[in-house]
Motif scaffolding. Structure first.
Motif, mmCIF file in Angstrom:
data_model
loop_
_atom_site.group_PDB
_atom_site.id
_atom_site.type_symbol
_atom_site.label_atom_id
_atom_site.label_comp_id
_atom_site.label_asym_id
_atom_site.label_seq_id
_atom_site.Cartn_x
_atom_site.Cartn_y
_atom_site.Cartn_z
ATOM 1 N N GLN A 38 0.825 -1.210 0.000
ATOM 2 C CA GLN A 38 0.000 0.000 0.000
ATOM 3 C C GLN A 38 0.858 1.259 0.000
ATOM 4 N N ASP A 64 -4.383 -0.494 -2.954
ATOM 5 C CA ASP A 64 -5.145 -0.163 -1.753
ATOM 6 C C ASP A 64 -6.333 -1.103 -1.714
ATOM 7 N N ALA A 66 -8.608 -1.471 0.269
ATOM 8 C CA ALA A 66 -9.850 -0.894 0.786
ATOM 9 C C ALA A 66 -10.631 -0.124 -0.266
ATOM 10 N N SER A 67 -10.022 0.115 -1.427
ATOM 11 C CA SER A 67 -10.662 0.946 -2.442
ATOM 12 C C SER A 67 -10.866 0.160 -3.734
ATOM 13 N N THR A 68 -12.076 -0.297 -3.955
ATOM 14 C CA THR A 68 -12.366 -1.072 -5.168
ATOM 15 C C THR A 68 -12.223 -0.225 -6.426
ATOM 16 N N ALA A 69 -12.226 1.087 -6.285
ATOM 17 C CA ALA A 69 -12.113 1.971 -7.452
ATOM 18 C C ALA A 69 -10.813 1.745 -8.220
ATOM 19 N N ASN A 119 -14.284 -3.096 4.426
ATOM 20 C CA ASN A 119 -13.660 -2.847 3.128
ATOM 21 C C ASN A 119 -12.329 -3.569 2.972
ATOM 22 N N GLY A 124 -12.965 -5.874 -0.051
ATOM 23 C CA GLY A 124 -11.782 -5.822 -0.905
ATOM 24 C C GLY A 124 -11.412 -7.173 -1.480
#
Length: 255
Positions: A38, A64, A66-69, A119, A124
């Protein structure tokens, strides 16, 4: 005759702790390794160098969890490495390891804490695995990192332990639905390990370490290679008939 392609594994959170040891143990078993990090790029690059010293290929990518984007971009980066460095080979194993520990009582758990635990530890890995399915060979192995805290309970770990229980359940459902592709899915549930997890309490606080050791049949807390070797085994063909299992590696804690 062309040389046989080494198996390739992706380990999330491979720059430190259990992920690092898992990556090294997999390299020692002959896997080429892609790790994610990360923020600790330099630490990840050191792991890459160590794997290369073993004699295997290694690459590090930022992620990251935690961020699916960012998952589409990450998946494209993995595919690029597979295409350019491995002649369009696919992954043979995926280790969903990335995570953090947090200690908060139920009374003090905020919505932000619970969202973070969800997340990082459940949403995630759920969607990252979904995105990577086209890049996994049939017959691959997926290993999800659970926790002993999904079985036994310590105050302050309700959100974390509940998410890891969800990981155990998800692993069984993944095994069921991916069985048609001969993809095996298991979860590994570490007990207390001497790493920087949770601020390094198990490693650094002697009284805490001794208290856990006294409740463990084998009389000590765990070390990273107590887990990494299990992960490597589950990614290998030696475990070809182990599927949909939760394997607790805790030395016999509170049995």
């Amino acid at each position: 005759m062309a040389n046989k392609q080494n198996k390739i594994v992706l380990v999330t959170g491979g720059s430190r702790g259990l992920g690092k040891d898992s990556a090294l143990q997999l390299a020692r078993r002959g896997f080429d390794v892609i790790i994610t990090y990360q923020s600790k790029k330099e630490a990840a690059e050191e792991v890459v160098k160590e794997i290369e010293t073993i004699g295997q290929k290694a690459f590090a990518l930022p992620l990251d969890i935690a961020s699916t984007a960012g998952f589409d971009t990450f998946t494209a980066d993995v595919k690029n490495i597979l295409d350019t460095q491995f002649a369009s080979a696919k992954l043979d194993a995926l280790v969903n390891n990335a995570g953090i520990g947090i200690n908060a009582t139920i009374e003090n758990t905020t919505e932000e804490i619970l969202d973070a635990m969800t997340n990082i530890h459940f949403k995630g890995p759920f969607f990252l695995t979904q995105k990577l399915l086209p890049l996994l060979n049939d017959g691959s192995s997926i290993v999800n990192t659970s926790s002993g805290l999904a079985r036994f309970s310590f105050e302050g770990y309700a959100a974390y332990g509940a998410m890891k229980a969800a990981v155990d359940s998800l692993s069984r459902y993944q095994a069921l639905e991916l069985g048609s592709r001969k993809i095996r899915v298991n979860s590994v549930a570490p007990g207390a390990i001497e790493t920087d997890f949770g601020g390094g309490a198990v490693r650094d606080i002697a009284e805490y370490n001794q208290g856990i050791s006294s409740q463990t049949a084998l009389g000590r807390v765990g070390l990273p290679d107590d887990i990494g070797t299990v992960v490597a085994f589950l990614c290998s063909d030696d475990s070809k008939w182990i599927n949909a299992q939760r394997i607790e590696a805790a030395g016999g804690f509170r049995i």
